[in-house]
Scaffold this active site. Structure first.
Site, PDB file in Angstrom:
ATOM      1  N   ASP A 106      10.687  -1.375  27.417  1.00 22.98           N
ATOM      2  CA  ASP A 106       9.489  -1.152  27.826  1.00 22.98           C
ATOM      3  C   ASP A 106       8.868  -2.281  28.705  1.00 22.98           C
ATOM      4  O   ASP A 106       7.602  -2.564  28.778  1.00 22.98           O
ATOM      5  CB  ASP A 106       8.390  -0.990  26.694  1.00 22.98           C
ATOM      6  CG  ASP A 106       8.409  -2.195  25.681  1.00 22.98           C
ATOM      7  OD1 ASP A 106       9.369  -2.951  25.881  1.00 22.98           O
ATOM      8  OD2 ASP A 106       7.809  -2.024  24.921  1.00 22.98           O
ATOM      9  N   CYS A 163       2.305   0.361  26.724  1.00 16.47           N
ATOM     10  CA  CYS A 163       1.904   1.549  25.939  1.00 16.47           C
ATOM     11  C   CYS A 163       0.661   0.742  25.025  1.00 16.47           C
ATOM     12  O   CYS A 163      -0.266   1.423  24.823  1.00 16.47           O
ATOM     13  CB  CYS A 163       2.873   2.069  25.118  1.00 16.47           C
ATOM     14  SG  CYS A 163       3.895   3.007  26.031  1.00 16.47           S
ATOM     15  N   CYS A 196     -12.439  -9.978  22.044  1.00 11.85           N
ATOM     16  CA  CYS A 196     -11.768  -8.918  22.496  1.00 11.85           C
ATOM     17  C   CYS A 196     -10.671  -8.722  21.420  1.00 11.85           C
ATOM     18  O   CYS A 196     -10.860  -9.085  20.331  1.00 11.85           O
ATOM     19  CB  CYS A 196     -11.216  -9.306  23.784  1.00 11.85           C
ATOM     20  SG  CYS A 196      -9.924 -10.396  23.834  1.00 11.85           S
TER      21      CYS A 196
HETATM   22  N1  LIG Z   1      15.057  -6.850  25.127  1.00 12.23           N
HETATM   23  C1  LIG Z   1      15.049  -6.226  24.243  1.00 12.23           C
HETATM   24  N2  LIG Z   1      15.792  -5.961  23.340  1.00 12.23           N
HETATM   25  C2  LIG Z   1      15.672  -5.119  22.422  1.00 12.23           C
HETATM   26  N3  LIG Z   1      14.616  -4.259  22.197  1.00 12.23           N
HETATM   27  C3  LIG Z   1      13.930  -4.225  23.184  1.00 12.23           C
HETATM   28  C4  LIG Z   1      13.849  -5.077  24.266  1.00 12.23           C
HETATM   29  N4  LIG Z   1      12.574  -4.758  25.063  1.00 12.23           N
HETATM   30  C5  LIG Z   1      12.026  -3.728  24.400  1.00 12.23           C
HETATM   31  N5  LIG Z   1      12.688  -3.333  23.315  1.00 12.23           N
HETATM   32  C6  LIG Z   1      12.334  -2.353  22.588  1.00 12.23           C
HETATM   33  O1  LIG Z   1      12.023  -0.821  23.233  1.00 12.23           O
HETATM   34  C7  LIG Z   1      11.237  -0.228  22.596  1.00 12.23           C
HETATM   35  C8  LIG Z   1      10.086   0.357  23.502  1.00 12.23           C
HETATM   36  O2  LIG Z   1       9.516   1.244  22.936  1.00 12.23           O
HETATM   37  P1  LIG Z   1       7.940   1.447  23.379  1.00 12.23           P
HETATM   38  O3  LIG Z   1       7.714   1.644  24.777  1.00 12.23           O
HETATM   39  O4  LIG Z   1       7.473   2.865  22.688  1.00 12.23           O
HETATM   40  O5  LIG Z   1       6.790   0.293  22.768  1.00 12.23           O
HETATM   41  P2  LIG Z   1       6.586  -0.201  21.339  1.00 12.23           P
HETATM   42  O6  LIG Z   1       6.792  -1.645  21.334  1.00 12.23           O
HETATM   43  O7  LIG Z   1       7.508   0.514  20.264  1.00 12.23           O
HETATM   44  O8  LIG Z   1       5.082   0.371  21.091  1.00 12.23           O
HETATM   45  P3  LIG Z   1       3.836  -0.608  21.642  1.00 12.23           P
HETATM   46  O9  LIG Z   1       3.922  -1.097  22.974  1.00 12.23           O
HETATM   47  O10 LIG Z   1       2.783   0.664  21.385  1.00 12.23           O
HETATM   48  O11 LIG Z   1       3.444  -1.713  20.582  1.00 12.23           O
HETATM   49  C9  LIG Z   1      10.628  -1.181  21.258  1.00 12.23           C
HETATM   50  O12 LIG Z   1      10.911  -0.633  19.998  1.00 12.23           O
HETATM   51  C10 LIG Z   1      10.964  -2.449  21.562  1.00 12.23           C
HETATM   52  O13 LIG Z   1      11.037  -3.296  20.410  1.00 12.23           O
END
Ligand SMILES: Nc1ncnc2c1ncn2[C@@H]1O[C@H](COP(=O)(O)OP(=O)(O)OP(=O)(O)O)[C@@H](O)[C@H]1O
Length: 435
Positions: free
Chosen positions: A163, A221, A388
């Site tokens: 993400d 998100c 905020c």
């Molecule tokens: N560099 C990375 N290494 C390991 N995991 C990653 C990395 N970057 C992103 N992620 C993981 O990718 C996932 C993306 O999921 P998503 O976009 O649904 O967001 P989220 O972090 O689970 O939720 P929110 O943004 O609502 O808090 C997350 O679980 C995040 O921890």
């Protein structure tokens, strides 16, 4: 004549040789078993085996394939569920985070009882519940340019279900260096995107995005919101493209971008260039590609979307939630402006706050109303306090309000609340919602 000792050592050597041979035979049998379909496999996957796109050979390819999914979130959950159910032999899960309550509306691998659990562990548990034959490998790490290559080398296809921009560049560059196809997806609001990079000569992410977008224009998100079925749709399509890659289907979505608009239920496919960008890393010899650059500096953002704290104000321009609580209990005169969007204010707010969105503070009309409110304190000069969600926009609000003497001169001081409503819910009122 051999003496007893000599006879024993000869026998031991023979036993070792036999053991070696048996082990080799065993490994060969296991490999054959892996490559062939069992009675249960045929029963379980019959509905897809009978398709011309899969067949027995395709199912065998799925059984011996390995797929790495980075991110066990909105996209990673549906894609891994469909791949495990389709009988992909090995699925690797990468995630550094744990399951949160706010994940559950879209991350269907994770159950309510697993809030607080590592996402990779929760994912492994659910996937093996769906299909115990799949080998789920967990990588409980934050993916970076130092660990990515060793992990990617172990897999055939890579799925980007992350993400953030930093991770997208790391994944792309590692795929290019390791020669792995990359199934890339994204979802935010009601919109989703899907494409396959670095597959059979197709372009890579860097061909299209040599320079990162500015961090302000990239939402996530947590701040922008997402409707659960949107990453559901894109994640399932990522699984579909991955299956097509594994069985060597002709029409993999390379050099094209699929756009999904959930509001109008519209899919659009737009053609991307099929020519690699001159000088792009994907035109280089893989040995010459370095993936240990400072990706966070390159993107001007972090490799995770966890909260980044802004330090815009001086210490004396800020108060803690405990100071705020004291102001409330001592009935000191103050006016609190909650600068979040109206929809967030409607979700939850402190009863003594009013809502003026940060961007509205620039409006003269809004400021006149604010001055009216300040003057309504009659002969008491109030504190003006901004708040905020986490304490960044509230600092920006103080910075903006300080510009206007008609406000500055009519209040005791203008301060923001450190850590915002999040800290309030952590330190003062445990019943206040966190989101
Ligand atoms: N560099 C990375 N290494 C390991 N995991 C990653 C990395 N970057 C992103 N992620 C993981 O990718 C996932 C993306 O999921 P998503 O976009 O649904 O967001 P989220 O972090 O689970 O939720 P929110 O943004 O609502 O808090 C997350 O679980 C995040 O921890």
């Amino acid at each position: 004549m051999m003496n007893n000792d000599e006879e024993i050592s000869l026998l031991s050597a023979e036993i070792e040789l036999l053991k070696d041979e048996l082990n080799k035979k065993c490994a060969l049998l296991k490999k054959k078993q892996k490559q062939s379909l069992t009675k249960l496999d045929i029963n379980r996957y019959s509905r897809q085996i009978i398709l011309p796109e899969i067949g027995v050979e395709g199912q065998k390819k799925l059984k011996t394939a390995s797929v790495l999914i980075i991110g066990v979130g909105g996209l990673g959950c549906p894609s891994s569920m469909y791949l495990a159910s389709a009988g992909v032999g090995t699925i690797g899960l990468v995630d550094y985070d744990e399951v949160e309550l706010s994940n559950l509306h879209r991350q269907l691998l994770h159950a309510q009882c697993n809030v607080g659990m590592r996402k990779v562990e929760s994912g492994k548990l659910s996937l093996n519940r769906m299909n115990e034959d799949v080998n789920i490998v967990v990588h409980d790490v934050q993916l970076d340019g130092h660990n990515s290559l060793d992990i990617f080398k172990q897999y055939d296809v890579i799925i980007d279900a992350s993400d953030n921009l930093v991770t997208r560049y790391i994944i792309n560059d590692t795929c290019v260096k390791a020669g792995k196809p990359l199934v890339s997806g994204s979802a935010i609001h009601c919109d989703g995107q899907l494409t396959v990079y670095n597959y059979k000569g197709s372009v890579c992410f860097r061909c299209l995005h040599p320079k990162p977008q500015s961090p302000e224009t990239v939402g996530n998100c947590a701040s922008a919101g997402v409707l659960g079925p949107v990453p559901g749709v894109i994640g399932v399509l990522q699984a579909m493209e991955t299956i097509k890659i594994i069985v060597d289907h002709q029409n993999v979505l390379k050099n094209s971008l699929l756009l999904y608009d959930g509001r109008d239920c519209e899919f659009k496919k737009i053609k991307l260039t099929n020519v690699k960008r001159n000088g792009c890393i994907c035109t280089k010899n893989p040995d010459d590609i370095t993936i240990t650059m400072d990706y966070e500096e390159f993107c001007g953002s972090k490799a995770n979307d966890k909260f980044k704290t802004l330090n815009l104000l001086k210490e004396n321009e800020r108060i803690t939630v405990l100071d705020l609580n004291e102001l409330v209990s001592k009935k000191n005169p103050f006016l609190m402006i909650d600068v979040r969007r109206k929809v967030e204010y409607d979700m939850c707010h402190l009863p003594f706050s009013i809502n003026i969105q940060l961007s509205d503070l620039k409006s003269k009309e809004t400021r006149s109303k604010l001055i009216e409110k300040i003057n309504s304190f009659s002969n008491m000069t109030p504190y003006l306090i901004t708040i905020c969600r986490r304490g960044n926009d509230s600092q920006r609000a103080v910075d903006e309000l300080k510009k206007y003497t008609e406000i500055k001169d009519n209040v005791k001081c203008i301060k923001d609340v450190i850590g915002g409503l999040y800290e309030w819910s952590m330190q003062v009122d445990k019943n206040f919602p966190i989101y």
